[in-house]
Scaffold this active site. Structure first.
Site, PDB file in Angstrom:
ATOM      1  N   ALA A 150      35.327  37.364  31.700  1.00 51.80           N
ATOM      2  CA  ALA A 150      35.127  36.378  30.630  1.00 51.80           C
ATOM      3  C   ALA A 150      34.956  34.981  31.194  1.00 51.80           C
ATOM      4  O   ALA A 150      35.562  34.627  32.206  1.00 51.80           O
ATOM      5  CB  ALA A 150      36.328  36.401  29.693  1.00 51.80           C
ATOM      6  N   GLY A 205      51.600  32.312  49.888  1.00 55.94           N
ATOM      7  CA  GLY A 205      51.620  31.814  48.517  1.00 55.94           C
ATOM      8  C   GLY A 205      50.439  32.331  47.717  1.00 55.94           C
ATOM      9  O   GLY A 205      49.583  33.046  48.241  1.00 55.94           O
ATOM     10  N   HIS A 232      84.661  51.268  35.979  1.00 56.84           N
ATOM     11  CA  HIS A 232      85.110  51.331  37.375  1.00 56.84           C
ATOM     12  C   HIS A 232      84.727  52.682  37.953  1.00 56.84           C
ATOM     13  O   HIS A 232      84.855  53.685  37.270  1.00 56.84           O
ATOM     14  CB  HIS A 232      86.631  51.161  37.444  1.00 56.84           C
TER      15      HIS A 232
HETATM   16  P1  FAD Z   1      47.982  39.002  36.851  1.00 60.45           P
HETATM   17  O1  FAD Z   1      48.977  40.085  36.951  1.00 60.45           O
HETATM   18  O2  FAD Z   1      47.425  38.431  38.108  1.00 60.45           O
HETATM   19  O3  FAD Z   1      46.821  39.533  35.919  1.00 60.45           O
HETATM   20  C1  FAD Z   1      45.675  38.763  35.667  1.00 60.45           C
HETATM   21  C2  FAD Z   1      44.555  39.686  35.257  1.00 60.45           C
HETATM   22  O4  FAD Z   1      43.472  38.901  34.800  1.00 60.45           O
HETATM   23  C3  FAD Z   1      44.017  40.528  36.411  1.00 60.45           C
HETATM   24  O5  FAD Z   1      44.041  41.898  36.058  1.00 60.45           O
HETATM   25  C4  FAD Z   1      42.603  40.017  36.622  1.00 60.45           C
HETATM   26  O6  FAD Z   1      41.697  41.039  37.025  1.00 60.45           O
HETATM   27  C5  FAD Z   1      42.254  39.512  35.226  1.00 60.45           C
HETATM   28  N1  FAD Z   1      41.222  38.465  35.204  1.00 60.45           N
HETATM   29  C6  FAD Z   1      41.159  37.347  35.970  1.00 60.45           C
HETATM   30  N2  FAD Z   1      40.095  36.596  35.622  1.00 60.45           N
HETATM   31  C7  FAD Z   1      39.467  37.247  34.610  1.00 60.45           C
HETATM   32  C8  FAD Z   1      38.330  36.964  33.827  1.00 60.45           C
HETATM   33  N3  FAD Z   1      37.621  35.843  33.984  1.00 60.45           N
HETATM   34  N4  FAD Z   1      37.964  37.861  32.881  1.00 60.45           N
HETATM   35  C9  FAD Z   1      38.691  39.014  32.682  1.00 60.45           C
HETATM   36  N5  FAD Z   1      39.774  39.321  33.400  1.00 60.45           N
HETATM   37  C10 FAD Z   1      40.172  38.440  34.345  1.00 60.45           C
HETATM   38  N6  FAD Z   1      56.755  39.352  40.140  1.00 60.45           N
HETATM   39  C11 FAD Z   1      57.962  39.757  39.686  1.00 60.45           C
HETATM   40  O7  FAD Z   1      58.392  39.305  38.633  1.00 60.45           O
HETATM   41  N7  FAD Z   1      58.713  40.688  40.366  1.00 60.45           N
HETATM   42  C12 FAD Z   1      58.295  41.206  41.533  1.00 60.45           C
HETATM   43  O8  FAD Z   1      58.990  42.038  42.130  1.00 60.45           O
HETATM   44  C13 FAD Z   1      57.035  40.801  42.051  1.00 60.45           C
HETATM   45  N8  FAD Z   1      56.562  41.317  43.200  1.00 60.45           N
HETATM   46  C14 FAD Z   1      55.331  40.946  43.654  1.00 60.45           C
HETATM   47  C15 FAD Z   1      54.870  41.493  44.837  1.00 60.45           C
HETATM   48  C16 FAD Z   1      53.629  41.151  45.331  1.00 60.45           C
HETATM   49  C17 FAD Z   1      53.152  41.756  46.610  1.00 60.45           C
HETATM   50  C18 FAD Z   1      52.804  40.244  44.584  1.00 60.45           C
HETATM   51  C19 FAD Z   1      51.439  39.887  45.083  1.00 60.45           C
HETATM   52  C20 FAD Z   1      53.254  39.683  43.410  1.00 60.45           C
HETATM   53  C21 FAD Z   1      54.531  40.027  42.933  1.00 60.45           C
HETATM   54  N9  FAD Z   1      55.037  39.486  41.749  1.00 60.45           N
HETATM   55  C22 FAD Z   1      56.281  39.856  41.298  1.00 60.45           C
HETATM   56  C23 FAD Z   1      54.288  38.472  40.974  1.00 60.45           C
HETATM   57  C24 FAD Z   1      53.600  39.118  39.780  1.00 60.45           C
HETATM   58  O9  FAD Z   1      52.732  40.130  40.231  1.00 60.45           O
HETATM   59  C25 FAD Z   1      52.838  38.062  39.011  1.00 60.45           C
HETATM   60  O10 FAD Z   1      53.709  37.000  38.670  1.00 60.45           O
HETATM   61  C26 FAD Z   1      52.269  38.649  37.726  1.00 60.45           C
HETATM   62  O11 FAD Z   1      51.395  39.704  38.003  1.00 60.45           O
HETATM   63  C27 FAD Z   1      51.540  37.562  36.922  1.00 60.45           C
HETATM   64  O12 FAD Z   1      51.019  38.129  35.773  1.00 60.45           O
HETATM   65  P2  FAD Z   1      49.738  37.521  35.039  1.00 60.45           P
HETATM   66  O13 FAD Z   1      49.549  38.326  33.815  1.00 60.45           O
HETATM   67  O14 FAD Z   1      49.885  36.061  34.937  1.00 60.45           O
HETATM   68  O15 FAD Z   1      48.541  37.740  36.069  1.00 60.45           O
END
Ligand code: FAD
Length: 475
Positions: free
Chosen positions: A118, A278, A451
């Site tokens: 999108a 990061g 416990h």
């Molecule tokens: P995302 O999960 O990144 O989802 C965004 C989605 O948007 C994606 O599927 C992408 O394809 C889609 N998208 C992007 N742009 C577009 C577009 N223009 N049109 C249509 N679709 C689009 N968090 C925790 O709380 N606990 C944990 O243990 C943890 N472990 C992690 C381990 C690793 C290795 C990593 C990398 C991250 C971890 N996180 C953890 C962080 C967590 O994954 C993120 O905070 C979370 O996924 C954020 O969710 P979100 O919905 O904001 O984005």
């Protein structure tokens, strides 16, 4: 009909089906709003496909192998053989089950699903480009939008993720072999979780970190507990050094080069380097400016405590809206966004958002630290319970760490807590509930706990803060 001609309308357009977006879409549909969810890649986002779930699956599996091989003290003599391909298959199975579950839940809640990327055309219109050549695009008119496009790993100069030996976390979660020598650039939570996985799978792991310790911004005694255990697992640390690039090593491997602020250089041999420094927001191709939204210098979308951007009918949730970049924070924000759009008085509660790090031992925190509470002007009461005084911890063989509870001395209200130790990620739920409900030390201390459990340590820490602990000396 030509695919490119399709034009539809929806009350709520959600962009991105990670834990922020799919939760927002389901809640909006539950509120009776006509809701459309667009995803360009895979349902479940980074969390289910490349983050939380796959990493926790490998943390469990590598931990099991390590435990079984290191339980002589309990009379268990084993030398487990690890079949990495099978382990990754199992992890993929867990991921598939959850991602298909997300799709089914969305459909069951009558969320319209569109696959494609999108971008905003104007304040009330988005174009969705369908993947694959000749698939065309469609236009969606919306009343409200929720941007939930997430984040991706930050790249650093000198390391190209296209090189096979340069891993993102995603690559580390789908490896086809365990490298003999792994250098991890970045001692944050992702770097430390994966350093622990590979140390337990048999890699010789070196962590290079620009700061002076791991796991910024946790408290010193929390970091120390995790670092000491990591060192016991054989992980080597080099602090105050930034990775600058790599060269080919004499033995066919690589040399990962680093430099201190003073310009001193070092290099560490590796077969693979994991760059985990990061994550940055995904806003590049969204054209948010067409909707009237500006991003910050780092690409994040600023929101208020009701998840609204500068353009009131466009919300942003999850990683794209900045810290805390955690899955459960994204989901909480998604729910608030949907409820605000539905006309409800929802708002974000940042005070009771827990965070967990699934290292060995685990770390989990919620609310204020002692220093935070003092800075806010509270007369602070602090109580602690070390796990080496917990009967249950002793029976599991994991006694590192402690529970700390922070409260207002005058009223007893629980302000926060820090846990480092076994099952910290589970135990923090009790303190999170205490902070959220406005519970007091008395409430936690007088709740009868089963416990023997690790959760008794939370009760003991509350008793300790009141000078009433039975199993530890009171402060
Ligand atoms: P995302 O999960 O990144 O989802 C965004 C989605 O948007 C994606 O599927 C992408 O394809 C889609 N998208 C992007 N742009 C577009 C577009 N223009 N049109 C249509 N679709 C689009 N968090 C925790 O709380 N606990 C944990 O243990 C943890 N472990 C992690 C381990 C690793 C290795 C990593 C990398 C991250 C971890 N996180 C953890 C962080 C967590 O994954 C993120 O905070 C979370 O996924 C954020 O969710 P979100 O919905 O904001 O984005």
């Amino acid at each position: 009909m030509v695919v490119g001609d399709v034009s539809t309308g929806t009350e709520v357009l959600v962009i991105g089906a990670g834990p922020g977006g799919y939760v927002a879409a389901i809640r909006a549909a539950q509120r009776g709003l006509d809701t459309t969810l667009v995803e360009k890649d895979a349902y479940g986002g980074a969390c289910l496909n490349r983050g939380c779930i796959p990493s926790k699956a490998l943390i469990t599996a590598s931990g099991l192998a390590h435990e079984a091989g290191n339980a002589e003290e309990m009379g268990i003599h084993a030398d487990p053989a690890v079949d990495l391909a099978k382990m990754i298959d199992w992890k993929d199975g867990v991921v598939d089950r959850l991602t298909s579950g997300v799709e089914k839940l969305c459909k069951a809640n009558r969320v319209n699903l569109i696959e494609g990327e999108a971008s905003f055309v104007d304040e009330h219109t988005a174009r969705i480009a369908h993947g694959g050549e000749g698939q065309g695009s469609e236009t969606v008119e919306f009343e409200h939008a929720i941007v939930a496009t997430g984040s991706r790993p930050v790249a650093i100069p000198g390391f190209d993720f296209a090189d096979d030996h340069v891993w993102t976390a995603e690559a580390a979660l789908s490896a086809d072999s365990v490298p003999d020598r792994l250098v991890v650039v970045g001692g944050g939570y992702i770097g430390m979780e994966l350093a622990t996985v590979y140390a337990k799978l048999g890699s010789s792991v070196t962590v290079v970190e620009m700061l002076e310790d791991i796991l910024d911004p946790y408290e010193d005694d929390v970091k120390r507990t995790v670092r000491k255990r990591a060192e016991a697992l054989g992980i080597e640390f080099h602090f105050g050094e930034g990775a600058t690039g790599w060269s080919t090593g004499p033995d066919g491997g690589y040399l990962i080069e680093t430099e201190t602020e003073a310009g001193e250089t070092s290099s560490y041999p590796a077969d693979t380097v994991l760059v985990a420094v990061g994550r940055e927001p995904v806003t590049g191709t969204l054209a948010v400016e067409n909707a009237g939204i500006e991003t910050t210098d780092r690409g994040f979308i600023e929101t208020d405590d009701r998840t609204r951007t500068a353009v009131e009918h466009v919300h942003a949730v999850g990683d794209v809206a900045g810290e805390p970049m955690l899955a459960h924070a994204a989901s909480h924000e998604g729910i608030v966004a949907a409820e605000v759009i539905a006309g409800e008085p929802a708002a974000l509660d940042q005070q009771a958002i827990p965070a967990a790090v699934f290292t060995d031992p685990e770390v989990a925190t919620v609310g204020m630290t002692e220093a935070d509470a003092e800075a806010e002007g509270f007369d602070v009461a602090v109580g602690e319970m070390p796990f080496n005084a917990s009967g249950r911890a002793l029976t599991t063989g994991h006694t590192e760490g402690f529970v700390r509870i922070v409260a207002d001395a005058d009223t007893g209200f629980v302000l926060g807590g820090q846990i480092v130790g076994p099952e910290a990620s589970e135990l923090i739920a009790e303190l999170t509930l205490a902070v959220e409900m406005g519970a007091t030390l008395e409430d936690v201390a007088s709740t009868v706990h089963t416990h023997p459990t690790l959760a008794e340590a939370v009760m003991e820490a509350a008793e300790n803060a009141q000078g009433q602990a039975i199993h530890t000396l009171n402060r």
